[in-house]
Design a protein around this motif. Structure first.
Motif, PDB file in Angstrom:
ATOM      1  N   TYR A 201       8.770   8.508 -16.378  1.00 38.85           N
ATOM      2  CA  TYR A 201       9.078   7.196 -16.935  1.00 38.85           C
ATOM      3  C   TYR A 201       9.807   6.337 -15.905  1.00 38.85           C
ATOM      4  N   LYS A 202      10.738   6.972 -15.184  1.00 34.46           N
ATOM      5  CA  LYS A 202      11.548   6.244 -14.209  1.00 34.46           C
ATOM      6  C   LYS A 202      10.680   5.692 -13.070  1.00 34.46           C
ATOM      7  N   ILE A 203       9.786   6.530 -12.540  1.00 33.41           N
ATOM      8  CA  ILE A 203       8.972   6.034 -11.427  1.00 33.41           C
ATOM      9  C   ILE A 203       7.943   5.014 -11.921  1.00 33.41           C
ATOM     10  N   SER A 204       7.480   5.178 -13.173  1.00 30.96           N
ATOM     11  CA  SER A 204       6.532   4.191 -13.701  1.00 30.96           C
ATOM     12  C   SER A 204       7.209   2.838 -13.863  1.00 30.96           C
ATOM     13  N   ALA A 205       8.457   2.872 -14.346  1.00 27.42           N
ATOM     14  CA  ALA A 205       9.188   1.620 -14.542  1.00 27.42           C
ATOM     15  C   ALA A 205       9.451   0.948 -13.193  1.00 27.42           C
TER      16      ALA A 205
ATOM     17  N   GLU B 243       0.836  -1.213   0.000  1.00 22.85           N
ATOM     18  CA  GLU B 243       0.000   0.000   0.000  1.00 22.85           C
ATOM     19  C   GLU B 243       0.867   1.258   0.000  1.00 22.85           C
ATOM     20  N   GLU B 244       1.969   1.211   0.771  1.00 21.92           N
ATOM     21  CA  GLU B 244       2.865   2.375   0.808  1.00 21.92           C
ATOM     22  C   GLU B 244       3.464   2.638  -0.570  1.00 21.92           C
ATOM     23  N   ILE B 245       3.818   1.555  -1.262  1.00 17.71           N
ATOM     24  CA  ILE B 245       4.389   1.698  -2.605  1.00 17.71           C
ATOM     25  C   ILE B 245       3.356   2.295  -3.548  1.00 17.71           C
ATOM     26  N   LYS B 246       2.120   1.787  -3.439  1.00 18.89           N
ATOM     27  CA  LYS B 246       1.051   2.273  -4.315  1.00 18.89           C
ATOM     28  C   LYS B 246       0.786   3.763  -4.095  1.00 18.89           C
ATOM     29  N   SER B 247       0.697   4.180  -2.823  1.00 14.39           N
ATOM     30  CA  SER B 247       0.339   5.584  -2.609  1.00 14.39           C
ATOM     31  C   SER B 247       1.514   6.503  -2.948  1.00 14.39           C
ATOM     32  N   ALA B 248       2.752   6.033  -2.734  1.00 15.45           N
ATOM     33  CA  ALA B 248       3.906   6.848  -3.132  1.00 15.45           C
ATOM     34  C   ALA B 248       3.910   7.043  -4.646  1.00 15.45           C
ATOM     35  N   TYR B 249       3.582   5.960  -5.362  1.00 14.20           N
ATOM     36  CA  TYR B 249       3.566   6.053  -6.823  1.00 14.20           C
ATOM     37  C   TYR B 249       2.491   7.028  -7.303  1.00 14.20           C
ATOM     38  N   ARG B 250       1.285   6.905  -6.708  1.00 14.83           N
ATOM     39  CA  ARG B 250       0.189   7.790  -7.142  1.00 14.83           C
ATOM     40  C   ARG B 250       0.563   9.248  -6.972  1.00 14.83           C
ATOM     41  N   LYS B 251       1.165   9.549  -5.811  1.00  7.51           N
ATOM     42  CA  LYS B 251       1.522  10.928  -5.504  1.00  7.51           C
ATOM     43  C   LYS B 251       2.573  11.435  -6.507  1.00  7.51           C
ATOM     44  N   LEU B 252       3.624  10.624  -6.711  1.00  7.65           N
ATOM     45  CA  LEU B 252       4.693  11.045  -7.618  1.00  7.65           C
ATOM     46  C   LEU B 252       4.214  11.111  -9.065  1.00  7.65           C
ATOM     47  N   ALA B 253       3.354  10.169  -9.444  1.00  8.91           N
ATOM     48  CA  ALA B 253       2.874  10.153 -10.829  1.00  8.91           C
ATOM     49  C   ALA B 253       2.094  11.428 -11.119  1.00  8.91           C
ATOM     50  N   LYS B 254       1.321  11.869 -10.131  1.00 11.30           N
ATOM     51  CA  LYS B 254       0.541  13.089 -10.306  1.00 11.30           C
ATOM     52  C   LYS B 254       1.469  14.293 -10.489  1.00 11.30           C
ATOM     53  N   GLU B 255       2.543  14.321  -9.672  1.00 12.13           N
ATOM     54  CA  GLU B 255       3.460  15.469  -9.732  1.00 12.13           C
ATOM     55  C   GLU B 255       4.294  15.490 -10.999  1.00 12.13           C
ATOM     56  N   THR B 256       4.675  14.299 -11.474  1.00 11.87           N
ATOM     57  CA  THR B 256       5.648  14.273 -12.567  1.00 11.87           C
ATOM     58  C   THR B 256       5.024  13.973 -13.917  1.00 11.87           C
ATOM     59  N   HIS B 257       3.710  13.725 -13.954  1.00 14.06           N
ATOM     60  CA  HIS B 257       3.101  13.415 -15.247  1.00 14.06           C
ATOM     61  C   HIS B 257       3.322  14.580 -16.201  1.00 14.06           C
ATOM     62  N   PRO B 258       3.774  14.277 -17.421  1.00 17.76           N
ATOM     63  CA  PRO B 258       4.102  15.349 -18.374  1.00 17.76           C
ATOM     64  C   PRO B 258       2.960  16.346 -18.582  1.00 17.76           C
ATOM     65  N   ASP B 259       1.711  15.911 -18.379  1.00 19.71           N
ATOM     66  CA  ASP B 259       0.596  16.839 -18.561  1.00 19.71           C
ATOM     67  C   ASP B 259       0.359  17.708 -17.331  1.00 19.71           C
ATOM     68  N   ALA B 260       1.021  17.349 -16.211  1.00 18.65           N
ATOM     69  CA  ALA B 260       0.649  17.965 -14.939  1.00 18.65           C
ATOM     70  C   ALA B 260       1.092  19.415 -14.825  1.00 18.65           C
ATOM     71  N   SER B 261       2.327  19.706 -15.138  1.00 21.11           N
ATOM     72  CA  SER B 261       2.802  21.076 -14.983  1.00 21.11           C
ATOM     73  C   SER B 261       4.049  21.257 -15.819  1.00 21.11           C
ATOM     74  N   GLN B 262       4.533  22.504 -15.858  1.00 21.27           N
ATOM     75  CA  GLN B 262       5.721  22.762 -16.663  1.00 21.27           C
ATOM     76  C   GLN B 262       6.980  22.192 -16.018  1.00 21.27           C
ATOM     77  N   THR B 263       6.949  22.055 -14.680  1.00 18.92           N
ATOM     78  CA  THR B 263       8.146  21.561 -14.011  1.00 18.92           C
ATOM     79  C   THR B 263       8.237  20.039 -14.083  1.00 18.92           C
ATOM     80  N   ALA B 264       7.136  19.400 -14.458  1.00 21.36           N
ATOM     81  CA  ALA B 264       7.151  17.943 -14.517  1.00 21.36           C
ATOM     82  C   ALA B 264       8.095  17.483 -15.624  1.00 21.36           C
ATOM     83  N   SER B 265       8.695  16.326 -15.430  1.00 19.37           N
ATOM     84  CA  SER B 265       9.599  15.838 -16.465  1.00 19.37           C
ATOM     85  C   SER B 265       9.190  14.438 -16.870  1.00 19.37           C
ATOM     86  N   SER B 266       9.150  14.211 -18.180  1.00 21.50           N
ATOM     87  CA  SER B 266       8.686  12.905 -18.637  1.00 21.50           C
ATOM     88  C   SER B 266       9.721  11.836 -18.310  1.00 21.50           C
ATOM     89  N   GLU B 267      10.985  12.252 -18.196  1.00 16.55           N
ATOM     90  CA  GLU B 267      12.029  11.278 -17.865  1.00 16.55           C
ATOM     91  C   GLU B 267      11.807  10.728 -16.457  1.00 16.55           C
TER      92      GLU B 267
END
Ligand SMILES: [Zn+2]
Length: 440
Positions: free
Chosen positions: A49-53, A22-46
């Motif tokens: 990709y790394k956290i998704s992998a 559960e901790e892994i899942k919620s950490a991923y959700r939070k980071l995915a939201k922050e880093t998703h390329p559509d989320a903001s200008q500071t987000a990075s697709s690299e």
């Protein structure tokens, strides 16, 4: 990188290697939201990709087990040149001479939602027995109360927990050999000798060969062959096994047994899967398509209404093997279901399910898929699409279908979804446009 995070996957998600699923899942959700390329200008697709992998591996209990146990690799040469720490139990923290990497399952159900949560890590035998018992007791109280997967998962998980949990012989042997080298590096020759004696029988030919060499070296160095055999701490008592059997079979009673017999009696192949209840989206009309799709009085329609599960158009299903998808259409409209490959969006199969009935297809190859559905009334003259789409939706997330092969069975998955007419599901599907549904 720490020793138990060799490729930094846990670090990428900002969690400890001991983190729960559960901790892994919620950490991923939070980071995915922050880093998703559509989320903001500071987000990075690299970064995304790394956290998704990282998540893809750590979210799968068996791939996570493989990753975790791959951390322990050492050579006989290293053991002579540096001091290696022996492997410790992830629960009590004590050195475990004969550790195992084990996955236990806890099942939680609520009416129609059943989830199976893995609890995994490196265990000493005594912590493993405690965790197996704890997971089974939790399952006994929380696992049964969902239809239909609650009892099925509960029995499977309690038996898994009672018989030592899911563990890979090759991973266990790798860790025993690592410990043989660790104790060698620390000068505990007798223990190193006993572990090397075990490792001579390893499946991995390299390990077996190196272990045999170490055994003969240590015998020359004075190790005592009469003390070359360690007690196997993983043997469980009769009481332990009987307790789990009772939890799995006696208490839940005849009803659960009946379901179990039905699902397990199919010879060389068995299925497991998840069942989810979804509400269909509010029956909102598509304004844009209404204008050009209102059935005009003389629009010809399909005269031969397809049966449940009838495939519409070309498909990429296998005729001999593959996974299954079952749709219970609890709504008052007919439904067309589309299974699409997650990445390309290509239609793998489209099929028909009549109102208030159930349709199933099989033969879906391994892969990741999204599942879409649309409601409508009459089909057009091609009998492949509705004259007018009332609404369309897509189940959230993608499903991974992966065939599991054991020594005696080939296990495929059955995905089961229920579409309800009223918005009462536990998960709200995403509403999609008619164009998105019709896309080829
Ligand atoms: Zn322990």
């Amino acid at each position: 990188m720490s020793n138990n995070d060799p490729q930094g996957l846990y670090k990428a998600l900002g969690v400890q290697p001991s983190a729960t699923a559960e901790e892994i899942k919620s950490a991923y959700r939070k980071l995915a939201k922050e880093t998703h390329p559509d989320a903001s200008q500071t987000a990075s697709s690299e970064k995304f990709y790394k956290i998704s992998a990282a998540y893809e591996i750590l979210n799968d209990p068996l791939r996570r087990a493989e990753y975790d146990s791959s951390a322990f690799q050492a050579s006989a040469h290293e053991a002579k040149t540096r001091v290696i720490d022996p492997i410790c139990c992830s629960r009590c923290g004590q050195v475990a001479a004969q550790p195992r990497y084990v996955v236990f399952f806890r099942v939680y159900s609520f009416i129609v939602m059943t989830t199976r949560r893995p609890v995994q890590g490196i265990f000493c035998a005594s912590c493993a027995k405690k965790e197996g018992l704890k997971s089974s007791v939790i399952t006994l109280f929380a696992g049964w109360w969902g239809a239909p997967w609650g009892p099925i998962y509960s029995i499977g998980s309690i038996l898994n927990n009672g018989f030592g949990g899911k563990h890979e012989r090759s991973a266990d042997e790798g860790m025993v050999w690592y410990n043989a080298l660790a104790f060698l590096s620390r000068g505990n020759l007798q223990l190193s000798y006993a572990l090397a004696m075990q490792s001579r029988k390893a499946l991995d030919k390299e390990i077996a060969r190196h272990a045999a060499e170490l055994v003969s070296q240590l015998e020359k160095a004075g190790a005592d062959p009469r003390q070359g055999k360690l007690r196997n701490p993983w043997v469980t008592s009769m009481l332990y096994g009987t307790g789990h059997l009772l939890m799995a079979f006696a208490l839940p009673g005849a009803l659960a047994l009946g379901i179990f017999a039905n699902t397990q009696g199919s010879g060389a192949s068995a299925s497991y899967g998840g069942s989810r209840l979804y509400s269909s989206p509010p029956s909102k009309q598509y304004q844009s398509s209404v204008q050009n799709a209102i059935p005009k009085p003389n629009v010809p329609t399909c005269t031969d209404v397809p049966y449940n599960g009838q495939l519409l158009g070309p498909n990429r299903l296998s005729s001999t093997a593959g996974h299954s998808l079952e749709i219970r259409n609890g709504s008052s409209g007919n439904a067309i279901i589309k299974v699409r490959a997650e990445l390309s969006g290509a239609v793998v199969a489209a099929f028909f399910v009549r109102s208030n009935q159930t349709g199933q297809i099989t033969g879906i190859p391994d892969g990741r898929y999204t599942v879409q559905y649309a409601f409508g009334d009459a089909l057009d003259v091609s009998c492949r699409r509705f004259v007018h789409l009332n609404s369309a939706g897509q189940f959230p997330g993608a499903e991974t279908l992966q065939t599991e092969q054991t020594a005696t069975q080939i296990i495929t998955q059955v995905l089961s979804y229920t579409l309800y007419a009223v918005p009462a599901g536990n998960v709200t599907p995403q509403i999609i446009s008619a164009q998105d549904f019709e896309r080829q």
